[in-house]
Design a protein around this motif. Structure first.
Motif, PDB file in Angstrom:
ATOM      1  N   ASP A   5       0.838  -1.195   0.000  1.00  0.00           N
ATOM      2  CA  ASP A   5       0.000   0.000   0.000  1.00  0.00           C
ATOM      3  C   ASP A   5       0.870   1.242   0.000  1.00  0.00           C
ATOM      4  OD1 ASP A   5      -2.416  -1.361   0.014  1.00  0.00           O
ATOM      5  OD2 ASP A   5      -2.388  -1.584   2.181  1.00  0.00           O
ATOM      6  N   ASP A   6       0.411   2.261  -0.664  1.00  0.00           N
ATOM      7  CA  ASP A   6       1.080   3.547  -0.726  1.00  0.00           C
ATOM      8  C   ASP A   6       0.432   4.429   0.332  1.00  0.00           C
ATOM      9  OD1 ASP A   6       1.983   6.100  -1.289  1.00  0.00           O
ATOM     10  OD2 ASP A   6       1.733   5.901  -3.454  1.00  0.00           O
ATOM     11  N   SER A   8       0.584   7.448   0.929  1.00  0.00           N
ATOM     12  CA  SER A   8       0.153   8.769   0.483  1.00  0.00           C
ATOM     13  C   SER A   8      -1.116   8.716  -0.357  1.00  0.00           C
ATOM     14  CB  SER A   8       1.272   9.441  -0.325  1.00  0.00           C
ATOM     15  OG  SER A   8       1.463   8.777  -1.558  1.00  0.00           O
ATOM     16  N   ARG A  58      -4.511  11.836  -3.153  1.00  0.00           N
ATOM     17  CA  ARG A  58      -3.118  11.878  -2.702  1.00  0.00           C
ATOM     18  C   ARG A  58      -2.891  13.280  -2.157  1.00  0.00           C
ATOM     19  NH1 ARG A  58      -0.012   9.142  -6.613  1.00  0.00           N
ATOM     20  NH2 ARG A  58       0.365   7.442  -5.173  1.00  0.00           N
ATOM     21  N   GLY A  90       2.792   3.270 -10.545  1.00  0.00           N
ATOM     22  CA  GLY A  90       2.676   2.156  -9.615  1.00  0.00           C
ATOM     23  C   GLY A  90       3.700   1.080  -9.868  1.00  0.00           C
ATOM     24  N   SER A  94       9.224  -0.060  -6.611  1.00  0.00           N
ATOM     25  CA  SER A  94       8.654   0.222  -5.296  1.00  0.00           C
ATOM     26  C   SER A  94       7.732  -0.889  -4.807  1.00  0.00           C
ATOM     27  CB  SER A  94       7.871   1.538  -5.335  1.00  0.00           C
ATOM     28  OG  SER A  94       6.671   1.375  -6.080  1.00  0.00           O
ATOM     29  N   ARG A  96       4.639  -0.840  -5.103  1.00  0.00           N
ATOM     30  CA  ARG A  96       3.371  -0.213  -4.721  1.00  0.00           C
ATOM     31  C   ARG A  96       2.402  -0.206  -5.883  1.00  0.00           C
ATOM     32  NH1 ARG A  96       5.686   4.931  -1.316  1.00  0.00           N
ATOM     33  NH2 ARG A  96       6.345   3.701   0.459  1.00  0.00           N
ATOM     34  N   THR A 102      -5.129   0.618  -7.403  1.00  0.00           N
ATOM     35  CA  THR A 102      -5.725   0.821  -6.084  1.00  0.00           C
ATOM     36  C   THR A 102      -7.237   0.980  -6.189  1.00  0.00           C
ATOM     37  OG1 THR A 102      -3.688   1.789  -5.218  1.00  0.00           O
ATOM     38  CG2 THR A 102      -5.734   2.343  -4.060  1.00  0.00           C
TER      39      THR A 102
END
Length: 154
Positions: A5-6, A8, A58, A90, A94, A96, A102
């Motif tokens: 999960d991000d 932000s 965000r 995405g 990373s 993420r 999402t």
């Protein structure tokens, strides 16, 4: 590697106070327009099914939307839109999820909780970049079906 999960990035259901911002956002981020892309149409959606219009934010800024409609039988996805500045940010190194992934995860969780079995998406034929995103998410076109439409208003 599982998507992380991000922190932000957050999702939530739209409220009536969000409708003007959503309509302005679609002019920037969505491909094409719909007969329902007006304040009355979106207000009816949010009033009838308050959790159907999912927003991604965000830092408090609207960066994506999806309509996750469920009629009690079928799960329908509309208006998956990601702000152009937020696209393709995405996964990668990373791990993420991006904004679109999402939003789709939130929509699919909603459908599963409601007892949905299969989701379908309205995707413009000419929006080839979206085709890649939908395929990456596990969706495929069904060429044996066509959408038949009749406008009920002038």
């Amino acid at each position: 590697m599982a998507a992380m999960d991000d922190p932000s990035l957050s999702t939530r259901s739209a409220t009536p106070a969000d409708l003007d911002a959503v309509l302005a956002f679609w002019k920037v981020a969505a491909e094409g327009t719909s007969i329902s892309d007006d304040g009355d149409g979106v207000a009816r959606l949010v009033e009838r099914d308050p959790d159907a219009l999912i927003l991604a934010e965000r830092g408090g800024a609207l960066v994506g939307t999806v309509i996750a409609g469920f009629d009690g039988w079928r799960c329908h996805l509309y208006r998956l839109a990601v702000h152009p500045d937020q696209r393709r940010r995405g996964v990668g190194a990373s791990g993420r999820r991006g904004v679109g992934s999402t939003l789709l995860a939130a929509a699919e969780e909603r459908f599963t909780a409601l007892g949905g079995r299969r989701a379908d998406a309205m995707v413009l034929d000419r929006n080839t970049s979206a085709h890649h995103a939908w395929r990456a998410a596990g969706y495929e076109p069904e060429p044996q079906w066509s959408r038949w439409v009749r406008h009920l208003t002038d």
